[in-house]
Write a protein that holds these residues in place. Sequence first.
Motif, PDB file in Angstrom:
ATOM      1  N   PRO A   7      11.312  38.419  -6.590  1.00  0.00           N
ATOM      2  CA  PRO A   7      10.666  37.280  -7.253  1.00  0.00           C
ATOM      3  C   PRO A   7       9.707  36.491  -6.377  1.00  0.00           C
ATOM      4  O   PRO A   7       8.623  36.119  -6.822  1.00  0.00           O
ATOM      5  CB  PRO A   7      11.843  36.425  -7.718  1.00  0.00           C
ATOM      6  N   GLU A   8      10.086  36.232  -5.126  1.00  0.00           N
ATOM      7  CA  GLU A   8       9.221  35.438  -4.250  1.00  0.00           C
ATOM      8  C   GLU A   8       7.925  36.165  -3.877  1.00  0.00           C
ATOM      9  O   GLU A   8       6.980  35.538  -3.397  1.00  0.00           O
ATOM     10  CB  GLU A   8       9.966  35.042  -2.967  1.00  0.00           C
ATOM     11  N   LEU A   9       7.875  37.466  -4.094  1.00  0.00           N
ATOM     12  CA  LEU A   9       6.690  38.263  -3.786  1.00  0.00           C
ATOM     13  C   LEU A   9       5.995  38.759  -5.049  1.00  0.00           C
ATOM     14  O   LEU A   9       5.107  39.604  -4.982  1.00  0.00           O
ATOM     15  CB  LEU A   9       7.074  39.468  -2.918  1.00  0.00           C
ATOM     16  N   THR A  10       6.392  38.237  -6.210  1.00  0.00           N
ATOM     17  CA  THR A  10       5.890  38.728  -7.493  1.00  0.00           C
ATOM     18  C   THR A  10       4.920  37.754  -8.140  1.00  0.00           C
ATOM     19  O   THR A  10       5.205  36.565  -8.268  1.00  0.00           O
ATOM     20  CB  THR A  10       7.071  38.970  -8.465  1.00  0.00           C
ATOM     21  N   VAL A  11       3.775  38.288  -8.557  1.00  0.00           N
ATOM     22  CA  VAL A  11       2.808  37.554  -9.358  1.00  0.00           C
ATOM     23  C   VAL A  11       2.518  38.415 -10.582  1.00  0.00           C
ATOM     24  O   VAL A  11       2.257  39.616 -10.456  1.00  0.00           O
ATOM     25  CB  VAL A  11       1.505  37.270  -8.582  1.00  0.00           C
ATOM     26  N   LEU A  12       2.597  37.814 -11.765  1.00  0.00           N
ATOM     27  CA  LEU A  12       2.303  38.529 -13.006  1.00  0.00           C
ATOM     28  C   LEU A  12       0.874  38.231 -13.429  1.00  0.00           C
ATOM     29  O   LEU A  12       0.460  37.075 -13.452  1.00  0.00           O
ATOM     30  CB  LEU A  12       3.259  38.094 -14.115  1.00  0.00           C
ATOM     31  N   THR A  67      -5.809  39.667 -25.094  1.00  0.00           N
ATOM     32  CA  THR A  67      -6.997  40.298 -25.665  1.00  0.00           C
ATOM     33  C   THR A  67      -7.282  39.850 -27.093  1.00  0.00           C
ATOM     34  O   THR A  67      -8.253  40.304 -27.696  1.00  0.00           O
ATOM     35  CB  THR A  67      -6.859  41.830 -25.636  1.00  0.00           C
ATOM     36  N   ASP A  68      -6.462  38.959 -27.631  1.00  0.00           N
ATOM     37  CA  ASP A  68      -6.704  38.457 -28.984  1.00  0.00           C
ATOM     38  C   ASP A  68      -7.976  37.604 -28.985  1.00  0.00           C
ATOM     39  O   ASP A  68      -8.355  37.045 -27.966  1.00  0.00           O
ATOM     40  CB  ASP A  68      -5.513  37.624 -29.465  1.00  0.00           C
ATOM     41  N   THR A  93      -0.729  41.380 -28.204  1.00  0.00           N
ATOM     42  CA  THR A  93      -2.182  41.435 -28.000  1.00  0.00           C
ATOM     43  C   THR A  93      -2.558  41.142 -26.554  1.00  0.00           C
ATOM     44  O   THR A  93      -3.104  40.094 -26.236  1.00  0.00           O
ATOM     45  CB  THR A  93      -2.913  40.446 -28.920  1.00  0.00           C
ATOM     46  N   GLY A  94      -2.239  42.066 -25.677  1.00  0.00           N
ATOM     47  CA  GLY A  94      -2.598  41.887 -24.287  1.00  0.00           C
ATOM     48  C   GLY A  94      -1.883  42.851 -23.381  1.00  0.00           C
ATOM     49  O   GLY A  94      -1.192  43.767 -23.836  1.00  0.00           O
ATOM     50  N   THR A  95      -2.052  42.632 -22.083  1.00  0.00           N
ATOM     51  CA  THR A  95      -1.409  43.476 -21.084  1.00  0.00           C
ATOM     52  C   THR A  95      -0.761  42.606 -20.016  1.00  0.00           C
ATOM     53  O   THR A  95      -1.099  41.431 -19.846  1.00  0.00           O
ATOM     54  CB  THR A  95      -2.417  44.421 -20.404  1.00  0.00           C
ATOM     55  N   VAL A 119      -7.218  46.311  -3.666  1.00  0.00           N
ATOM     56  CA  VAL A 119      -6.685  47.225  -4.664  1.00  0.00           C
ATOM     57  C   VAL A 119      -7.518  47.078  -5.935  1.00  0.00           C
ATOM     58  O   VAL A 119      -7.999  45.977  -6.241  1.00  0.00           O
ATOM     59  CB  VAL A 119      -5.176  46.943  -4.928  1.00  0.00           C
ATOM     60  N   VAL A 120      -7.705  48.174  -6.655  1.00  0.00           N
ATOM     61  CA  VAL A 120      -8.407  48.142  -7.931  1.00  0.00           C
ATOM     62  C   VAL A 120      -7.542  47.390  -8.930  1.00  0.00           C
ATOM     63  O   VAL A 120      -6.314  47.536  -8.943  1.00  0.00           O
ATOM     64  CB  VAL A 120      -8.686  49.582  -8.432  1.00  0.00           C
ATOM     65  N   ASN A 121      -8.162  46.573  -9.761  1.00  0.00           N
ATOM     66  CA  ASN A 121      -7.442  45.814 -10.777  1.00  0.00           C
ATOM     67  C   ASN A 121      -6.618  46.776 -11.640  1.00  0.00           C
ATOM     68  O   ASN A 121      -7.172  47.664 -12.273  1.00  0.00           O
ATOM     69  CB  ASN A 121      -8.441  45.033 -11.635  1.00  0.00           C
ATOM     70  N   PRO A 122      -5.280  46.637 -11.662  1.00  0.00           N
ATOM     71  CA  PRO A 122      -4.460  47.574 -12.423  1.00  0.00           C
ATOM     72  C   PRO A 122      -4.661  47.417 -13.930  1.00  0.00           C
ATOM     73  O   PRO A 122      -4.936  46.329 -14.421  1.00  0.00           O
ATOM     74  CB  PRO A 122      -3.027  47.218 -12.025  1.00  0.00           C
ATOM     75  N   THR A 123      -4.519  48.523 -14.634  1.00  0.00           N
ATOM     76  CA  THR A 123      -4.666  48.525 -16.089  1.00  0.00           C
ATOM     77  C   THR A 123      -3.612  47.650 -16.744  1.00  0.00           C
ATOM     78  O   THR A 123      -3.893  46.917 -17.680  1.00  0.00           O
ATOM     79  CB  THR A 123      -4.545  49.965 -16.630  1.00  0.00           C
ATOM     80  N   GLY A 124      -2.396  47.719 -16.263  1.00  0.00           N
ATOM     81  CA  GLY A 124      -1.305  46.944 -16.843  1.00  0.00           C
ATOM     82  C   GLY A 124      -0.612  47.691 -17.970  1.00  0.00           C
ATOM     83  O   GLY A 124      -1.022  48.780 -18.370  1.00  0.00           O
ATOM     84  N   THR A 125       0.428  47.075 -18.478  1.00  0.00           N
ATOM     85  CA  THR A 125       1.245  47.611 -19.560  1.00  0.00           C
ATOM     86  C   THR A 125       1.008  46.769 -20.800  1.00  0.00           C
ATOM     87  O   THR A 125       0.967  45.540 -20.712  1.00  0.00           O
ATOM     88  CB  THR A 125       2.739  47.556 -19.161  1.00  0.00           C
ATOM     89  N   THR A 126       0.884  47.414 -21.948  1.00  0.00           N
ATOM     90  CA  THR A 126       0.707  46.673 -23.197  1.00  0.00           C
ATOM     91  C   THR A 126       1.931  45.811 -23.450  1.00  0.00           C
ATOM     92  O   THR A 126       3.071  46.262 -23.301  1.00  0.00           O
ATOM     93  CB  THR A 126       0.489  47.647 -24.367  1.00  0.00           C
ATOM     94  N   LEU A 127       1.693  44.567 -23.818  1.00  0.00           N
ATOM     95  CA  LEU A 127       2.794  43.642 -24.102  1.00  0.00           C
ATOM     96  C   LEU A 127       3.627  44.122 -25.276  1.00  0.00           C
ATOM     97  O   LEU A 127       3.112  44.739 -26.209  1.00  0.00           O
ATOM     98  CB  LEU A 127       2.236  42.250 -24.423  1.00  0.00           C
ATOM     99  N   VAL A 128       4.916  43.841 -25.223  1.00  0.00           N
ATOM    100  CA  VAL A 128       5.817  44.040 -26.353  1.00  0.00           C
ATOM    101  C   VAL A 128       6.309  42.673 -26.772  1.00  0.00           C
ATOM    102  O   VAL A 128       6.366  41.748 -25.963  1.00  0.00           O
ATOM    103  CB  VAL A 128       6.986  44.995 -26.022  1.00  0.00           C
ATOM    104  N   ALA A 129       6.653  42.507 -28.037  1.00  0.00           N
ATOM    105  CA  ALA A 129       6.946  41.168 -28.554  1.00  0.00           C
ATOM    106  C   ALA A 129       8.438  40.919 -28.766  1.00  0.00           C
ATOM    107  O   ALA A 129       9.163  41.775 -29.268  1.00  0.00           O
ATOM    108  CB  ALA A 129       6.198  40.935 -29.864  1.00  0.00           C
ATOM    109  N   ALA A 130       8.862  39.711 -28.364  1.00  0.00           N
ATOM    110  CA  ALA A 130      10.212  39.225 -28.628  1.00  0.00           C
ATOM    111  C   ALA A 130      10.296  38.880 -30.110  1.00  0.00           C
ATOM    112  O   ALA A 130       9.272  38.685 -30.755  1.00  0.00           O
ATOM    113  CB  ALA A 130      10.490  37.990 -27.776  1.00  0.00           C
ATOM    114  N   PRO A 131      11.431  38.799 -30.732  1.00  0.00           N
ATOM    115  CA  PRO A 131      12.748  38.897 -30.123  1.00  0.00           C
ATOM    116  C   PRO A 131      13.312  40.309 -30.091  1.00  0.00           C
ATOM    117  O   PRO A 131      14.384  40.532 -29.546  1.00  0.00           O
ATOM    118  CB  PRO A 131      13.600  38.016 -31.027  1.00  0.00           C
ATOM    119  N   THR A 132      12.624  41.289 -30.668  1.00  0.00           N
ATOM    120  CA  THR A 132      13.188  42.636 -30.719  1.00  0.00           C
ATOM    121  C   THR A 132      12.895  43.466 -29.479  1.00  0.00           C
ATOM    122  O   THR A 132      13.548  44.472 -29.250  1.00  0.00           O
ATOM    123  CB  THR A 132      12.663  43.399 -31.951  1.00  0.00           C
ATOM    124  N   ASN A 133      11.919  43.087 -28.688  1.00  0.00           N
ATOM    125  CA  ASN A 133      11.548  43.840 -27.493  1.00  0.00           C
ATOM    126  C   ASN A 133      11.357  42.898 -26.319  1.00  0.00           C
ATOM    127  O   ASN A 133      11.023  41.739 -26.493  1.00  0.00           O
ATOM    128  CB  ASN A 133      10.241  44.612 -27.731  1.00  0.00           C
TER     129      ASN A 133
END
Length: 123
Positions: free
Chosen positions: A40-45, A50-51, A111-113, A17-31
């Motif tokens: 979960p057992e099949l999930t890798v993040l 990019t900072d 600052t990342g995806t 599979v082509v490397n996915p673009t991903g979603t821009t990170l959102v920051a806690a605690p508000t998001n």
Amino acid sequence: MATTQLTYTALPPNSGVVNPTGTTLVAAPTNDMQLANAFPELTVLRVTNTDDDTALTITVKAGDNPPAVAAGQGDLAVSVAFGTTHYIGPFESGRFVQSDGSMMITSSTTTGTIAALRVPRNT
């Protein structure tokens, strides 16, 4: 609190599979970020920082008990150094699944995806 929905990129068995673009990170605690109908057992993040001078922290939130009987072990926090990419997971549903079947993820900065990769089952 705003929640950003993440979607899976399926890793096909015996293929690529082509490397996915991903979603821009959102920051806690508000998001935060949510992976609905999680496996979960099949999930890798894949988290990319990019900072150019600051590490970020990705936190996978402990689930609800029930169904996550090991939620008492707490959140999983992983530091991602600046300018790097980390792969985090797979995860235990007994620790991280929420009562609605999702996984909740927070970030210390924007600052990342992030991309959720689903490993194929029974390959």
